[in-house]
Scaffold this active site. Structure first.
Site, PDB file in Angstrom:
ATOM      1  CG  ASP A  79      94.143 113.651  20.046  1.00  7.85           C
ATOM      2  OD1 ASP A  79      93.871 112.663  19.335  1.00  7.85           O
ATOM      3  OD2 ASP A  79      93.818 114.817  19.758  1.00  7.85           O
ATOM      4  CB  CYS A  89      93.070 117.430  14.536  1.00  9.67           C
ATOM      5  SG  CYS A  89      91.688 116.775  15.436  1.00  9.67           S
ATOM      6  CE  LYS A 116      82.850 106.690  15.211  1.00 10.85           C
ATOM      7  NZ  LYS A 116      82.584 107.316  16.482  1.00 10.85           N
ATOM      8  CD  GLN A 157      90.423 114.390  22.399  1.00 11.92           C
ATOM      9  OE1 GLN A 157      91.053 115.317  21.907  1.00 11.92           O
ATOM     10  NE2 GLN A 157      89.548 113.684  21.725  1.00 11.92           N
ATOM     11  NE  ARG A 178      85.711 117.570  21.839  1.00  8.56           N
ATOM     12  CZ  ARG A 178      85.966 116.346  21.422  1.00  8.56           C
ATOM     13  NH1 ARG A 178      85.058 115.398  21.584  1.00  8.56           N
ATOM     14  NH2 ARG A 178      87.111 116.043  20.848  1.00  8.56           N
ATOM     15  CG  HIS A 201      91.701 112.265  13.745  1.00 10.75           C
ATOM     16  ND1 HIS A 201      91.771 113.582  14.105  1.00 10.75           N
ATOM     17  CD2 HIS A 201      91.401 112.241  12.431  1.00 10.75           C
ATOM     18  CE1 HIS A 201      91.511 114.333  13.053  1.00 10.75           C
ATOM     19  NE2 HIS A 201      91.276 113.547  12.027  1.00 10.75           N
ATOM     20  CG  HIS A 251      96.285 113.761  15.025  1.00 12.49           C
ATOM     21  ND1 HIS A 251      96.354 114.458  16.208  1.00 12.49           N
ATOM     22  CD2 HIS A 251      94.970 113.722  14.678  1.00 12.49           C
ATOM     23  CE1 HIS A 251      95.129 114.836  16.549  1.00 12.49           C
ATOM     24  NE2 HIS A 251      94.271 114.406  15.650  1.00 12.49           N
TER      25      HIS A 251
HETATM   26 ZN   LIG Z   1      92.250 114.537  15.770  1.00 13.80          ZN
END
Ligand SMILES: [Zn+2]
Ligand SMILES: [Zn+2]
Length: 570
Positions: free
Chosen positions: A319, A270, A401, A317, A299, A447, A321
């Protein structure tokens, strides 16, 4: 407490009773009911193995048939300490119980420190509906500094049919275990020397990943996303501004020192995306802006929780945004829901469970912002006519979410798509856009990941399909097996025409028998195996073996290509 839980917990006592009979001198830990069964922790006078479970089970069955009654007694602590004078784990537990008295349960000659409840008598337990399944080591109270005890696991149900159903499903799940299949199909591997939770992708696995990535790449490019690439580490100042350093540190690895500055391996992408958004002045006319990245993050996960590809320490991910105006939030969430479900369906999943997670105890932003965002999410779900369940307090601290979990062929749930509204990062990084009146306004950030992580998704795909991936996802789609060396030339011609049509083909020219190559192809779950010999060469055709169907006969190569093209369409 449900009856089945009472049965399971009562069986834990009966297990301990059997162990007391069979292994004199055993010390007892605890024995709770768990999902589908129960366990009990023991310190045994000698090491035991799996082969001894049937004997323990038999002893339990005899005890159950005796109709043993569970008698509860409330007694003074001193009295309990006398009863359990040889049981130091129980003594430790007694000390921690508040008040003057404790409750014990007597069943035959076995007495346990226990708050209950239990069934009245073992007559309520079906002796045919339980099974001891596993022995494992477990630290007393889960603490590595304590002694390692022997934990015996059992499963239990009310009826024999339920037990059999469960065992059948377990056996099926075991056959589909992606950790086993992943090795056998040569997709990925783990290596102790590399480190726990760090998958290595072999050539075939890399092709599978690439197919998924290419599909996502095209899919997103056509729906208004910009693809970006960001670094794997970032200065600790970035993670301080983003709040990760303060709120997410236990999941992050220790800092790396570079030129007197500290850097952190990214647990999320992010903050980098935020920087690209912030690199220019943004007008309302530019919004929404969508950045996508296949971002590999790291992680910390406790070693006990790691599990194949579905729980790892490093993963990629899918991912993205989305930066939008408050007015655009609703439409964007709707689009994401639609898109997420469309993509999951493409991979062959048909059933979904959707969860709307609400405000947790600790949260960023104001009550008003949360309420508004919650309403937007609910509105989007309703507009798409999607059924959902509320997960109270399950939201992330920075915003509410929506999670979409897929159901695989065995009915198991897997978390994939997540859509998260964020009130926090736009504040922390001061992210704005210029509105119609020329005034600065706070941007809204979403996200989202559609598949979740590529690693876990591949694990789920393997289990869902039992390794027999659909044609378009199979790293090796077609094997060509020539009957003899003299058919090699023809086999190569076939290979070329299939490759020209865009298929992934292997020519199996090793010096092995045809039947051995076919067997190997079946183990490798190759969708199509083509055998070519004299007859086929003469008629410019191939003998086709289709996965699961076997020999489906001879086919002209043009006709086969036509058939495969239809099947290969996404
Ligand atoms: Zn994010
Ligand atoms: Zn009990």
């Amino acid at each position: 407490m449900r009856k089945i839980e009472k049965i399971r917990h009562s069986l834990a006592h009966i297990l301990a009773y059997a162990v007391q009979k069979l292994y004199p001198g055993a010390k007892f830990g605890i024995g709770p009911a768990i999902e589908n069964g129960f366990y009990y922790d023991f310190e045994l006078p000698r090491k035991i193995n799996q082969e001894e479970l049937p004997k323990i089970e038999e002893t339990m069955r005899k005890l159950i048939e005796e109709g043993i009654v569970f008698k509860k007694k409330i007694i003074k602590k001193e009295e309990a300490e006398k009863i359990f004078k040889d049981q130091h784990y129980k003594l430790e537990l007694i000390k921690e119980i508040e008040g003057e008295s404790v409750s014990i349960y007597e069943s035959g000659e076995f007495i346990d420190l226990c708050a209950g409840p239990h069934v009245k008598s073992t007559k309520e337990i079906n002796p045919e509906a339980f099974k001891l399944v596993k022995i494992a080591g477990a630290y007393w109270r889960g603490d590595e500094k304590n002694p390692m005890l022997t934990r015996i696991y059992g499963i239990a149900f009310e009826t024999k049919e339920e037990l059999e159903d469960y065992l059948k499903k377990e056996a099926e799940a075991e056959k589909r275990d992606h950790r086993v299949l992943g090795q056998r199909l040569e997709l990925f591997l783990f290596d102790e020397e590399v480190g726990a939770g760090l998958p290595i992708w072999t050539p075939k696995g890399t092709i599978l990943r690439k197919i998924i990535q290419d599909y996502l790449y095209e899919e997103l490019k056509n729906t208004g996303y910009f693809w970006i690439i960001t670094p794997h580490i970032g200065n600790s100042n970035l993670w301080k501004t983003s709040g990760h350093w303060e709120l997410y540190r236990e999941n992050m690895y220790s800092p790396i020192k570079i030129d007197e500055e500290e850097y952190l391996i990214k647990p999320m992408n992010c903050p980098f995306h935020v920087k690209i958004f912030k690199s220019k002045i943004r007008s309302y006319k530019d919004l929404p802006i969508k950045y996508a990245e296949l971002g590999t993050v790291y992680r910390y996960e406790r070693s006990g929780t790691l599990h194949g590809l579905t729980r790892v320490r490093g993963f990629t991910q899918d991912d993205a945004h989305i930066f939008c105006t408050p007015d655009q939030l609703s439409v964007e969430v709707e689009k994401l829901l639609k898109h997420g479900i469309k993509i999951l369906k493409t991979f062959g999943f048909k059933e979904f469970n959707i969860y709307l997670a609400t405000k947790p105890e600790k949260f960023a932003g104001t009550e008003k912002m949360w309420k508004k965002a919650m309403n937007v999410l609910k509105y989007a779900l309703n507009k798409q006519k999607l059924n959902y369940q509320v997960d109270p307090g399950g939201g992330v601290f920075y915003g509410p979410k929506i999670d979409i979990k897929i159901k695989d062929c065995l009915g198991r749930e897997w978390q994939c798509t997540t859509i998260q509204v964020d009130f926090n990062l736009p504040e922390r990084f001061d992210l704005n856009f210029i509105d119609k009146k020329g005034k600065k306004q706070r941007v809204i950030m979403i996200h989202r990941a559609l598949l979740g992580s590529i690693e876990r998704f591949v694990g789920v795909l393997i289990e869902h399909y039992g390794g027999a991936l659909p044609l378009w996802l199979s790293p090796e789609q077609i094997w060509i097996v020539p009957v003899a060396t003299r058919h090699l030339k023809y086999a190569k011609e076939i290979k070329e025409s299939l490759q020209l049509s865009g298929f992934r083909v292997q020519l199996k020219d090793e010096k092995e028998t045809v039947s051995k190559k076919i067997r190997e192809g079946e183990i490798q779950k190759i969708p199509y195996i083509l055998v070519v010999g004299d007859k086929e060469e003469k008629s410019r055709s191939v003998r086709v073996r289709e996965r699961k169907k076997g020999d489906i006969g001879e086919m002209k190569i043009e006709k086969l290509i036509e058939k495969l093209k239809i099947e290969n369409k996404v």
